[in-house]
Write a protein that holds these residues in place. Structure first.
Motif, PDB file in Angstrom:
ATOM      1  N   VAL A  50     -30.612  30.423  35.220  1.00  0.00           N
ATOM      2  CA  VAL A  50     -30.398  29.730  33.952  1.00  0.00           C
ATOM      3  C   VAL A  50     -31.756  29.234  33.457  1.00  0.00           C
ATOM      4  CG1 VAL A  50     -28.104  28.990  34.713  1.00  0.00           C
ATOM      5  CG2 VAL A  50     -30.029  27.410  34.922  1.00  0.00           C
ATOM      6  N   GLU A  51     -31.775  28.728  32.224  1.00  0.00           N
ATOM      7  CA  GLU A  51     -32.985  28.108  31.692  1.00  0.00           C
ATOM      8  C   GLU A  51     -32.581  27.002  30.721  1.00  0.00           C
ATOM      9  OE1 GLU A  51     -37.304  29.304  29.686  1.00  0.00           O
ATOM     10  OE2 GLU A  51     -35.909  30.868  30.345  1.00  0.00           O
ATOM     11  N   VAL A  52     -33.265  25.868  30.844  1.00  0.00           N
ATOM     12  CA  VAL A  52     -32.941  24.700  30.024  1.00  0.00           C
ATOM     13  C   VAL A  52     -33.349  24.933  28.574  1.00  0.00           C
ATOM     14  CG1 VAL A  52     -33.483  22.261  29.618  1.00  0.00           C
ATOM     15  CG2 VAL A  52     -33.131  23.105  31.955  1.00  0.00           C
ATOM     16  N   HIS A  53     -32.436  24.588  27.660  1.00  0.00           N
ATOM     17  CA  HIS A  53     -32.770  24.558  26.234  1.00  0.00           C
ATOM     18  C   HIS A  53     -33.199  23.147  25.857  1.00  0.00           C
ATOM     19  CE1 HIS A  53     -32.812  24.972  21.975  1.00  0.00           C
ATOM     20  NE2 HIS A  53     -31.643  24.365  21.775  1.00  0.00           N
ATOM     21  N   GLU A  54     -32.337  22.173  26.096  1.00  0.00           N
ATOM     22  CA  GLU A  54     -32.677  20.781  25.862  1.00  0.00           C
ATOM     23  C   GLU A  54     -31.724  19.896  26.661  1.00  0.00           C
ATOM     24  OE1 GLU A  54     -32.231  20.204  21.692  1.00  0.00           O
ATOM     25  OE2 GLU A  54     -30.034  20.204  21.759  1.00  0.00           O
ATOM     26  N   GLY A  55     -32.069  18.636  26.808  1.00  0.00           N
ATOM     27  CA  GLY A  55     -31.191  17.721  27.521  1.00  0.00           C
ATOM     28  C   GLY A  55     -31.918  16.452  27.893  1.00  0.00           C
ATOM     29  N   TRP A  56     -31.146  15.453  28.359  1.00  0.00           N
ATOM     30  CA  TRP A  56     -31.740  14.168  28.699  1.00  0.00           C
ATOM     31  C   TRP A  56     -30.772  13.345  29.545  1.00  0.00           C
ATOM     32  CZ3 TRP A  56     -30.778  15.924  23.744  1.00  0.00           C
ATOM     33  CH2 TRP A  56     -29.619  15.441  23.149  1.00  0.00           C
ATOM     34  N   LEU A  57     -31.318  12.318  30.177  1.00  0.00           N
ATOM     35  CA  LEU A  57     -30.531  11.303  30.864  1.00  0.00           C
ATOM     36  C   LEU A  57     -30.647   9.998  30.087  1.00  0.00           C
ATOM     37  CD1 LEU A  57     -31.527  11.864  34.617  1.00  0.00           C
ATOM     38  CD2 LEU A  57     -29.393  12.554  33.498  1.00  0.00           C
ATOM     39  N   MET A  58     -29.559   9.192  30.076  1.00  0.00           N
ATOM     40  CA  MET A  58     -29.565   7.896  29.401  1.00  0.00           C
ATOM     41  C   MET A  58     -29.093   6.809  30.359  1.00  0.00           C
ATOM     42  SD  MET A  58     -28.338   8.599  25.475  1.00  0.00           S
ATOM     43  CE  MET A  58     -26.715   9.225  25.926  1.00  0.00           C
ATOM     44  N   ASP A  59     -29.530   5.567  30.102  1.00  0.00           N
ATOM     45  CA  ASP A  59     -29.137   4.447  30.947  1.00  0.00           C
ATOM     46  C   ASP A  59     -27.890   3.762  30.403  1.00  0.00           C
ATOM     47  OD1 ASP A  59     -29.908   2.850  28.807  1.00  0.00           O
ATOM     48  OD2 ASP A  59     -31.761   2.164  29.758  1.00  0.00           O
ATOM     49  N   ASP A  60     -27.545   2.602  30.973  1.00  0.00           N
ATOM     50  CA  ASP A  60     -26.322   1.906  30.579  1.00  0.00           C
ATOM     51  C   ASP A  60     -26.386   1.330  29.177  1.00  0.00           C
ATOM     52  OD1 ASP A  60     -28.291   0.186  31.486  1.00  0.00           O
ATOM     53  OD2 ASP A  60     -26.866  -1.351  32.099  1.00  0.00           O
ATOM     54  N   GLN A  61     -27.583   1.257  28.606  1.00  0.00           N
ATOM     55  CA  GLN A  61     -27.739   0.791  27.226  1.00  0.00           C
ATOM     56  C   GLN A  61     -27.845   1.968  26.245  1.00  0.00           C
ATOM     57  OE1 GLN A  61     -27.596  -2.577  26.604  1.00  0.00           O
ATOM     58  NE2 GLN A  61     -27.195  -2.685  28.819  1.00  0.00           N
ATOM     59  N   LYS A  62     -27.538   3.164  26.756  1.00  0.00           N
ATOM     60  CA  LYS A  62     -27.646   4.399  25.981  1.00  0.00           C
ATOM     61  C   LYS A  62     -29.068   4.643  25.494  1.00  0.00           C
ATOM     62  CE  LYS A  62     -22.798   4.560  24.556  1.00  0.00           C
ATOM     63  NZ  LYS A  62     -21.836   4.685  23.439  1.00  0.00           N
ATOM     64  N   LYS A  63     -30.012   4.193  26.326  1.00  0.00           N
ATOM     65  CA  LYS A  63     -31.415   4.429  26.019  1.00  0.00           C
ATOM     66  C   LYS A  63     -31.934   5.596  26.841  1.00  0.00           C
ATOM     67  CE  LYS A  63     -32.556  -0.324  24.713  1.00  0.00           C
ATOM     68  NZ  LYS A  63     -33.409  -1.507  25.009  1.00  0.00           N
ATOM     69  N   PHE A  64     -32.848   6.333  26.262  1.00  0.00           N
ATOM     70  CA  PHE A  64     -33.431   7.534  26.856  1.00  0.00           C
ATOM     71  C   PHE A  64     -34.169   7.187  28.142  1.00  0.00           C
ATOM     72  CE2 PHE A  64     -37.079  10.406  27.234  1.00  0.00           C
ATOM     73  CZ  PHE A  64     -36.487  11.648  27.107  1.00  0.00           C
ATOM     74  N   ILE A  65     -33.873   7.907  29.221  1.00  0.00           N
ATOM     75  CA  ILE A  65     -34.630   7.770  30.468  1.00  0.00           C
ATOM     76  C   ILE A  65     -35.668   8.871  30.572  1.00  0.00           C
ATOM     77  CG2 ILE A  65     -34.529   7.817  32.990  1.00  0.00           C
ATOM     78  CD1 ILE A  65     -31.735   6.657  32.847  1.00  0.00           C
ATOM     79  N   CYS A  66     -35.217  10.122  30.476  1.00  0.00           N
ATOM     80  CA  CYS A  66     -36.145  11.245  30.552  1.00  0.00           C
ATOM     81  C   CYS A  66     -35.463  12.496  30.030  1.00  0.00           C
ATOM     82  CB  CYS A  66     -36.645  11.476  31.979  1.00  0.00           C
ATOM     83  SG  CYS A  66     -35.366  12.080  33.104  1.00  0.00           S
TER      84      CYS A  66
END
Length: 341
Positions: A37-53
């Motif tokens: 597979v290959e990543v197109h886009e994506g992210w992880l978010m914290d409990d405040q719905k803020k971007f982690i990475c």
């Protein structure tokens, strides 16, 4: 004075608890070698719905189910509460997306639980066991939108959850900068030939893609490895076992002396050390599933032993599975080598 002491203790407790909710980790994406597979886009978010990475865009991911993906500088220290990932599955000629909350309690539990590992320095001539925890958050993507998340560190790996991605349309020109001369189908066809191993291409044409295989790997059985040396003097001194479900464990002395049963997936590869010798043994997935299920159907809820019997001078090993008074020989494993002596 009493109030000051209580306030100080509460403050220390607060900071101790706070520290236990922060763990540094890298983020990787992996896939079976045969089904890249290959990543197109994506992210992880914290409990405040803020971007982690962001999800690491490190090219084609095909590092095998038992191994983490390529590290590309993505990671964090906040516990992730939400995952969003869109990727292309080259063998299926599809894009998938998964947008899901994560089991935060499970993630925190496993980070805090951690594992024992040998220290780097000797104490009184031996390497003592010290406590450590995971440092990698890995997303695995298998055919059919099958997603598994693990925490890992070295040869320790534990499953966090299983998610289901769904097929989604992504314009190839948004994914691949040089795709202007190719339409959607031409892009899929050309990358199928480039990214998917030739042997797998043939298997797909003849037999199709084995959807559901990786879900089968997630079935757990209670078993242990039991050494049966011909002179009754040898014993295990170390075990490193990787399972087909992507998990992995290390077992050291003195824990090996307990000879406990563990509830885990079928073994993929076992690195076994004895008093003088050591070996690597690879197992066949279909044989192990078949034998384990047969024994469990005849002996419900009874634990099983994988018997490891060395031949004379440890030139080879004979393996079988025992449950109560029934023994089934294994025939499809491979002894990758024997060292020591």
């Amino acid at each position: 004075m009493k109030k000051i002491i209580i306030s100080t203790l509460l403050a220390l407790l607060f900071w101790a608890c706070k520290e236990k909710t922060k763990f540094s980790y890298s983020v990787t994406v992996t896939a079976p070698k045969e089904y890249p597979v290959e990543v197109h886009e994506g992210w992880l978010m914290d409990d405040q719905k803020k971007f982690i990475c962001a999800m690491p865009k490190a090219g084609v991911a095909n590092t095998r189910w038992l191994f983490d993906g390529k590290k590309a500088g993505q990671g964090g220290s906040k516990i992730p509460y939400h995952l969003n990932l869109t990727y292309v599955a080259y063998a299926e000629k599809k894009f998938y997306t998964v947008d899901a909350d994560l089991p935060v309690d499970k993630i925190l539990e496993e980070f805090n639980k951690g594992f024992d590992v040998e220290a780097d320095l000797k104490v009184d001539g031996e390497y003592p066991l010290v406590h450590d925890t995971y440092n990698t958050f890995t997303i695995g993507a298998a055919p059919g939108g099958f997603i598994v998340i693990w925490l890992s560190a070295g040869h320790h790996r534990v499953e966090i959850c299983r998610l289901q991605a769904k097929e989604v349309f992504v314009d190839v020109n948004d994914f691949y900068q040089n795709a202007d001369d190719e339409n959607q189908q031409q892009f899929f066809d050309s990358w199928f030939k480039i990214a998917v191993p030739e042997a797998t291409q043939e298997e797909i044409k003849e037999q199709g893609i084995p959807f559901g295989l990786w879900d089968n790997y997630r079935e757990r059985f209670k078993y242990r490895f039991v050494l049966q040396p011909y002179d009754d003097k040898d014993k295990f001194t170390f075990q490193s076992v990787g399972y087909f479900n992507g998990e992995a464990n290390l077992f050291y002395l003195p824990n090996l002396n307990k000879n406990d049963y563990t509830l885990v997936g079928i073994p993929n590869i076992a690195k076994l050390s004895f008093t003088q010798y050591n070996t690597d043994i690879e197992f066949n997935d279909q044989e192990m599933l078949s034998v384990f299920k047969e024994l469990q159907s005849k002996h419900p809820n009874k634990p099983m032993d994988i018997l490891v019997v060395p031949t004379f001078m440890y030139k080879d090993f004979k393996l079988s599975v025992k449950c109560e008074d029934e023994i089934i020989p294994l025939t499809k494993y491979k002894v990758k080598g024997v060292w020591g002596g």
